[in-house]
Design a protein around this motif. Structure first.
Motif, PDB file in Angstrom:
ATOM      1  N   LYS A 127       0.809  -1.208   0.000  1.00 12.40           N
ATOM      2  CA  LYS A 127       0.000   0.000   0.000  1.00 12.40           C
ATOM      3  C   LYS A 127       0.845   1.263   0.000  1.00 12.40           C
ATOM      4  O   LYS A 127       0.418   2.316  -0.428  1.00 12.40           O
ATOM      5  N   GLN A 128       2.056   1.159   0.563  1.00  6.07           N
ATOM      6  CA  GLN A 128       2.901   2.350   0.672  1.00  6.07           C
ATOM      7  C   GLN A 128       3.803   2.546  -0.534  1.00  6.07           C
ATOM      8  O   GLN A 128       4.544   3.512  -0.596  1.00  6.07           O
ATOM      9  N   GLU A 129       3.755   1.606  -1.470  1.00  2.25           N
ATOM     10  CA  GLU A 129       4.624   1.740  -2.630  1.00  2.25           C
ATOM     11  C   GLU A 129       4.181   2.886  -3.525  1.00  2.25           C
ATOM     12  O   GLU A 129       3.013   3.254  -3.539  1.00  2.25           O
TER      13      GLU A 129
ATOM     14  N   LYS B  66      -2.810  13.048  -0.320  1.00  5.53           N
ATOM     15  CA  LYS B  66      -1.737  13.080   0.674  1.00  5.53           C
ATOM     16  C   LYS B  66      -2.308  13.064   2.084  1.00  5.53           C
ATOM     17  O   LYS B  66      -3.306  13.726   2.358  1.00  5.53           O
ATOM     18  N   THR B  67      -1.668  12.320   2.947  1.00 10.36           N
ATOM     19  CA  THR B  67      -2.077  12.295   4.353  1.00 10.36           C
ATOM     20  C   THR B  67      -1.346  13.401   5.095  1.00 10.36           C
ATOM     21  O   THR B  67      -0.179  13.670   4.818  1.00 10.36           O
TER      22      THR B  67
ATOM     23  N   ASP C 134       3.220   7.213   6.480  1.00 15.80           N
ATOM     24  CA  ASP C 134       2.913   7.416   5.076  1.00 15.80           C
ATOM     25  C   ASP C 134       2.219   8.771   4.876  1.00 15.80           C
ATOM     26  O   ASP C 134       1.221   8.892   4.169  1.00 15.80           O
ATOM     27  N   ALA C 135       2.735   9.777   5.562  1.00 20.39           N
ATOM     28  CA  ALA C 135       2.152  11.122   5.483  1.00 20.39           C
ATOM     29  C   ALA C 135       3.182  12.062   4.876  1.00 20.39           C
ATOM     30  O   ALA C 135       4.318  12.102   5.334  1.00 20.39           O
ATOM     31  N   SER C 136       2.782  12.784   3.828  1.00 21.90           N
ATOM     32  CA  SER C 136       3.767  13.660   3.209  1.00 21.90           C
ATOM     33  C   SER C 136       3.526  15.131   3.525  1.00 21.90           C
ATOM     34  O   SER C 136       4.277  15.987   3.099  1.00 21.90           O
TER      35      SER C 136
ATOM     36  N   CYS D  17       6.834  16.697   2.382  1.00 24.38           N
ATOM     37  CA  CYS D  17       7.843  15.673   2.141  1.00 24.38           C
ATOM     38  C   CYS D  17       7.660  15.072   0.767  1.00 24.38           C
ATOM     39  O   CYS D  17       6.558  15.035   0.234  1.00 24.38           O
TER      40      CYS D  17
ATOM     41  N   SER E  74       8.966  11.521  -1.106  1.00 26.36           N
ATOM     42  CA  SER E  74       9.636  10.223  -0.942  1.00 26.36           C
ATOM     43  C   SER E  74      10.300  10.101   0.426  1.00 26.36           C
ATOM     44  O   SER E  74      11.432   9.647   0.539  1.00 26.36           O
TER      45      SER E  74
ATOM     46  N   ARG F 178       4.570  15.616  -6.311  1.00 25.73           N
ATOM     47  CA  ARG F 178       4.029  14.293  -6.007  1.00 25.73           C
ATOM     48  C   ARG F 178       4.372  13.933  -4.575  1.00 25.73           C
ATOM     49  O   ARG F 178       5.164  14.601  -3.929  1.00 25.73           O
ATOM     50  N   GLU F 179       3.739  12.863  -4.101  1.00 19.97           N
ATOM     51  CA  GLU F 179       4.026  12.403  -2.750  1.00 19.97           C
ATOM     52  C   GLU F 179       5.299  11.547  -2.737  1.00 19.97           C
ATOM     53  O   GLU F 179       6.142  11.675  -1.864  1.00 19.97           O
ATOM     54  N   LYS F 180       5.388  10.686  -3.734  1.00 19.24           N
ATOM     55  CA  LYS F 180       6.549   9.804  -3.863  1.00 19.24           C
ATOM     56  C   LYS F 180       7.005   9.851  -5.311  1.00 19.24           C
ATOM     57  O   LYS F 180       6.241  10.235  -6.185  1.00 19.24           O
ATOM     58  N   SER F 181       8.257   9.434  -5.529  1.00 22.09           N
ATOM     59  CA  SER F 181       8.744   9.457  -6.896  1.00 22.09           C
ATOM     60  C   SER F 181       8.001   8.409  -7.725  1.00 22.09           C
ATOM     61  O   SER F 181       7.381   7.516  -7.184  1.00 22.09           O
TER      62      SER F 181
END
Lengths: 329, 212
Positions: free
Chosen positions: A18-20, A28-29, A83-85, A105, A107, B100-103
């Protein structure tokens, strides 16, 4: 840093999956947390932000000994773990009274930070406003008023605008319920005062009330719902060039393709351009006259074959049949 | 309803222009027109504000912003009403560049087969030719595999040729194996073999890509 976990059962495997990273991302959380010496005002405002942001929000209640601008490693840890950005860190000290630090944040690493000091006299919490509140989880309308937000160079105000848009926009959707347009979060920034004092960023939340106007669009009224926060801009950490660029990358194929040759003019009419090939004038149908008709002679086979397509349409049945017979023979 | 019948005389805010002061007006006119990012339900109002902002000014500005944004939404976005989900508005894609949140997800590692296929220039048959093949005997399109698949063609025969030697071997092996199950056994063998390879590939990908 979090250590790499190797999933040992299906449940933890699912949780990790789920976090991938995804091509189309989840909303976003937000993680809200407080420092060691947070004031009650800051705590209340964190609660309000939490209620505005629900359900994509997590609020911590314990004190954390963190100084975001000195060492953000614990914030990165919390960001990865939850998992919060988006993070909001509230603290209060003599030097920096009633401070909310907004952290983004990317990544699991801090992208940019913005420190905002709440003006204590004007701040009002959600509870202090009587009257109806809007539903939780609605996608808010956002407005940014003031020339400061439109600055072409990156400054605290443009950064704040980008950050607040990211913070409040909620889920990215293509469809929205018209009934759900009931919350407006507006930000105001006046011009800088003449004595050199920087302008405040004023945040107001309004409940939208629509009334019939007799026309196609309704008459819109707003009623302040809270919270009401005036921010003084404090320290800033801008995003690193490379990291920012990386974070704006879009997956191939997700962007809408530009439609070629379709334009909209000033009036709003859609105009298309069509490319026709070069016209073949030899096949142009001109006026038929008896005198110009070619004489049918059956000397050689080639001559007849050449005539074939003309015959099939314009001449009587016998001609067409005759040609066919000759071809077979 | 009384909002509709307000007289145009009412202009309590002196410096506001008359169109906006009118309590039933639905139009907003500004020196610098508003710009929108409808995908994020966002409005930009670039008109400069004075250094000190009174609460009345904030309220009127906010009202104008809300009115303008809702006007723009209702007039430009296609609206569909459904009995179950209510009135839905389709938004254009957002414009504001937001991080984005992640790459972006890393590209999947090529499996052993994909590598081999690339080297040999083997194309995916399912993509190119499709799953169906034309059966010349029955003049019908039949699937290559699956329900009524071509790969099971010989299995339903009512009469089967028996190889004496192989039959003897099967008898010695026991377990009630017959000629009739021969085709199916072969198929299952292939499936198992493929699954084994799949697991191998997955394990390899985890080892290779997990560290980064």
């Amino acid at each position: 840093m979090l250590r790499q976990i190797k999933p040992k059962n299906a449940r933890s495997k699912r949780a990790l999956a789920k976090q991938e990273p995804l091509i189309v991302e989840n909303p976003k959380t937000t993680l809200l947390l407080r420092g060691t010496s947070s004031s009650s005002l800051v705590n209340d405002l964190l609660t309000d932000l939490h209620s505005l942001k629900r359900p994509h929000s997590v609020k911590f209640t314990k004190k954390n000994d963190i100084h975001p601008f000195e060492d953000a490693s614990s914030l990165e840890f919390f960001s990865q773990k939850n998992d919060a950005s988006l993070l909001v860190f509230g603290n209060n000290s003599k030097k920096r009274p009633h401070t909310l630090t907004f952290i983004r944040c990317f990544s699991g690493k801090v992208l940019d930070m913005l420190e905002l000091h709440v003006v204590q006299d004007t701040a009002r919490t959600l509870q202090q406003f009587k009257g109806e509140k809007c539903k939780t989880g609605v996608k808010p309308l956002l407005s940014f008023s003031g020339a400061q937000f439109e600055s072409p160079t990156l400054n605290a105000y443009t950064q704040a605008k980008n950050l607040f848009t990211d913070f409040f926009r909620g889920q990215e959707t293509t469809t929205v319920d018209v009934e759900g347009l009931q919350l407006l979060i507006s930000f105001f920034a006046g011009e800088d005062a003449e004595d050199g004092q920087k302008a405040q960023i004023q945040m107001r939340c309004w409940r939208i009330i629509t009334k019939r106007s007799g026309q196609k669009v309704p008459r819109v009224e707003v009623e302040e719902m809270g919270p009401r926060i005036d921010f003084r801009v404090g320290r800033i950490r801008e995003a690193e060039e490379g990291m920012w660029k990386e974070s704006l990358k879009k997956a191939k194929g997700t962007e809408a393709r530009v439609k070629k040759n379709v334009e909209t003019d000033i009036v709003g009419d859609k105009i298309g351009r069509i490319h026709l090939g070069r016209q073949d004038l030899s096949e142009l149908q001109t006026r038929k006259m008896k005198g110009l008709k070619r004489v049918r002679d059956t000397d050689g086979e080639e001559d007849v074959l050449e005539l074939e397509d003309v015959i099939s349409q314009d001449e009587d049945e016998d001609g067409g049949v005759e040609v066919k017979r000759q071809k077979v023979a | 309803m009384e909002d509709l019948q307000t007289t145009p005389v009412m202009s309590s805010v002196p410096e506001a222009n008359t169109a906006n002061a009118d309590k039933s007006s639905v139009t907003v006119t500004k020196p610098i027109p508003h710009t929108y990012d409808l995908g994020n339900l966002l409005l930009n109002d670039a008109n400069p504000l004075p250094p000190t902002l009174s609460s009345a000014l904030l309220a009127t500005t906010a009202r104008e912003c809300a009115q303008s944004l809702i006007n723009q939404l209702l007039l430009t976005c296609p609206i569909t009403s459904t009995p179950t989900a209510g009135v839905l508005m389709t938004l254009p894609p957002p414009i504001t560049p937001l991080p984005r949140e992640k790459s972006l997800p890393a590209k999947k590692e090529e499996t052993k087969w994909e590598k081999f296929a690339k080297k040999k220039g083997i194309k995916d048959k399912k993509r190119g030719e499709g799953k169906m093949v034309f059966d010349e005997e029955t003049q019908e399109w039949v699937p290559k595999w699956g329900y009524k698949g071509r790969n099971k063609s010989g299995e339903g025969e009512w009469i089967v040729e028996v190889d004496e030697k192989k039959e003897k071997e099967r008898d010695e092996e026991g377990k009630g194996k017959t000629v009739r199950g021969e085709g199916r056994r072969e198929r299952m063998e292939k499936v198992k073999r493929n699954e084994r390879k799949q697991r191998n590939n997955e394990r390899k990908a985890r080892k290779g890509g997990g560290g980064g």
